[in-house]
Design a protein around this motif. Structure first.
Motif, PDB file in Angstrom:
ATOM      1  N   PHE A 161     -77.643  77.576 -62.224  1.00 55.91           N
ATOM      2  CA  PHE A 161     -78.489  77.170 -61.104  1.00 55.91           C
ATOM      3  C   PHE A 161     -78.043  77.830 -59.804  1.00 55.91           C
ATOM      4  CE2 PHE A 161     -75.522  73.548 -61.888  1.00 55.91           C
ATOM      5  CZ  PHE A 161     -74.665  73.743 -60.813  1.00 55.91           C
ATOM      6  N   GLN A 216     -77.500  78.406 -68.817  1.00 52.91           N
ATOM      7  CA  GLN A 216     -78.189  78.941 -67.639  1.00 52.91           C
ATOM      8  C   GLN A 216     -77.488  78.474 -66.373  1.00 52.91           C
ATOM      9  OE1 GLN A 216     -82.541  78.922 -67.655  1.00 52.91           O
ATOM     10  NE2 GLN A 216     -82.425  78.038 -69.718  1.00 52.91           N
ATOM     11  N   GLU A 267     -85.991  80.978 -56.401  1.00 47.54           N
ATOM     12  CA  GLU A 267     -86.649  80.807 -57.693  1.00 47.54           C
ATOM     13  C   GLU A 267     -86.298  79.435 -58.253  1.00 47.54           C
ATOM     14  OE1 GLU A 267     -86.102  82.699 -62.088  1.00 47.54           O
ATOM     15  OE2 GLU A 267     -86.038  84.087 -60.389  1.00 47.54           O
ATOM     16  N   ALA A 268     -87.295  78.763 -58.823  1.00 49.92           N
ATOM     17  CA  ALA A 268     -87.084  77.433 -59.391  1.00 49.92           C
ATOM     18  C   ALA A 268     -86.420  77.499 -60.758  1.00 49.92           C
ATOM     19  CB  ALA A 268     -88.417  76.705 -59.526  1.00 49.92           C
ATOM     20  N   LEU A 269     -85.543  76.542 -60.996  1.00 52.26           N
ATOM     21  CA  LEU A 269     -84.981  76.288 -62.318  1.00 52.26           C
ATOM     22  C   LEU A 269     -85.278  74.820 -62.592  1.00 52.26           C
ATOM     23  CD1 LEU A 269     -83.358  77.327 -64.749  1.00 52.26           C
ATOM     24  CD2 LEU A 269     -81.296  76.502 -63.586  1.00 52.26           C
ATOM     25  N   VAL A 270     -86.137  74.569 -63.586  1.00 50.14           N
ATOM     26  CA  VAL A 270     -86.665  73.225 -63.820  1.00 50.14           C
ATOM     27  C   VAL A 270     -86.175  72.675 -65.159  1.00 50.14           C
ATOM     28  CG1 VAL A 270     -88.780  71.843 -64.031  1.00 50.14           C
ATOM     29  CG2 VAL A 270     -88.747  73.845 -62.519  1.00 50.14           C
ATOM     30  N   THR A 271     -85.774  71.410 -65.140  1.00 49.68           N
ATOM     31  CA  THR A 271     -85.439  70.701 -66.376  1.00 49.68           C
ATOM     32  C   THR A 271     -85.946  69.274 -66.290  1.00 49.68           C
ATOM     33  OG1 THR A 271     -83.696  69.970 -67.875  1.00 49.68           O
ATOM     34  CG2 THR A 271     -83.120  70.081 -65.554  1.00 49.68           C
ATOM     35  N   LYS A 327     -80.511  79.140 -57.010  1.00 45.30           N
ATOM     36  CA  LYS A 327     -81.870  78.753 -57.396  1.00 45.30           C
ATOM     37  C   LYS A 327     -82.196  77.387 -56.819  1.00 45.30           C
ATOM     38  CE  LYS A 327     -81.963  81.620 -61.394  1.00 45.30           C
ATOM     39  NZ  LYS A 327     -81.937  81.745 -62.818  1.00 45.30           N
ATOM     40  N   THR A 361     -90.191  76.772 -64.048  1.00 41.74           N
ATOM     41  CA  THR A 361     -89.088  77.726 -63.899  1.00 41.74           C
ATOM     42  C   THR A 361     -89.676  79.096 -63.589  1.00 41.74           C
ATOM     43  OG1 THR A 361     -87.585  76.495 -65.331  1.00 41.74           O
ATOM     44  CG2 THR A 361     -87.186  78.870 -65.135  1.00 41.74           C
ATOM     45  N   LEU A 387     -81.013  73.442 -70.667  1.00 37.56           N
ATOM     46  CA  LEU A 387     -80.619  74.584 -69.833  1.00 37.56           C
ATOM     47  C   LEU A 387     -79.230  75.117 -70.194  1.00 37.56           C
ATOM     48  CD1 LEU A 387     -81.847  73.532 -66.265  1.00 37.56           C
ATOM     49  CD2 LEU A 387     -83.009  74.972 -67.949  1.00 37.56           C
TER      50      LEU A 387
END
Length: 143
Positions: A57, A55, A24-28, A60, A124, A52
């Motif tokens: 990572f 949160q 799963e993507a975690l984008v910032t 991810k 995300t 973030l």
């Protein structure tokens, strides 16, 4: 009732560290500080003003512009690997010596120089498959 369809997108990229991983993507859109910005014990962002903050990572695919701060960046990301909380893969947009060394010591598939802006193309929660050896990122967006 309408069936939900998944939308797939393939992005071409340049390998920094080889290998394959999916998650799963975690984008910032914000750079990440290693020293003082992450908790190397659980992979969480502890930089107070970061979008973030709080949160993790861990496990991810981390999609971000790159590193900021001191040369200690790579040491903290190396510790996430040793503690089993590193990202599955990293996709970043700004190549620097900090991020290059950080990707190498974290030992996760890592790519940069994408043919599409990954910060625009990936959200995300999207499922992302990184094949750094082939230079491809496959994004499955849920609709």
């Amino acid at each position: 009732m309408t069936a939900s369809l998944d939308e797939k997108l393939t992005i071409k990229a340049r390998k920094v560290v080889g290998g394959k991983a999916a998650g799963e993507a975690l984008v910032t859109r914000q750079t990440i500080s290693g020293w003082g910005g992450i908790n190397e014990r659980d992979g969480s962002i502890i930089e107070r003003l970061h979008e973030l903050h709080g949160q993790s990572f861990a496990g991810k695919v981390l999609v971000f512009p790159g590193a900021k701060g001191s040369s200690g960046w790579s040491a903290f990301f190396h510790m996430t690997r040793l503690n089993g909380v590193a990202p599955m893969a990293m996709i970043f947009t700004r190549m620097t010596t900090k991020i290059a060394l950080g990707a190498v010591v974290t030992r996760v598939p890592s790519v940069t120089d994408c043919d599409r802006d990954p910060l625009e193309a990936i959200a995300t929660g999207d499922w992302v498959e990184v094949d750094a050896d082939a230079g491809t990122v496959t994004v499955t967006r849920r609709s």
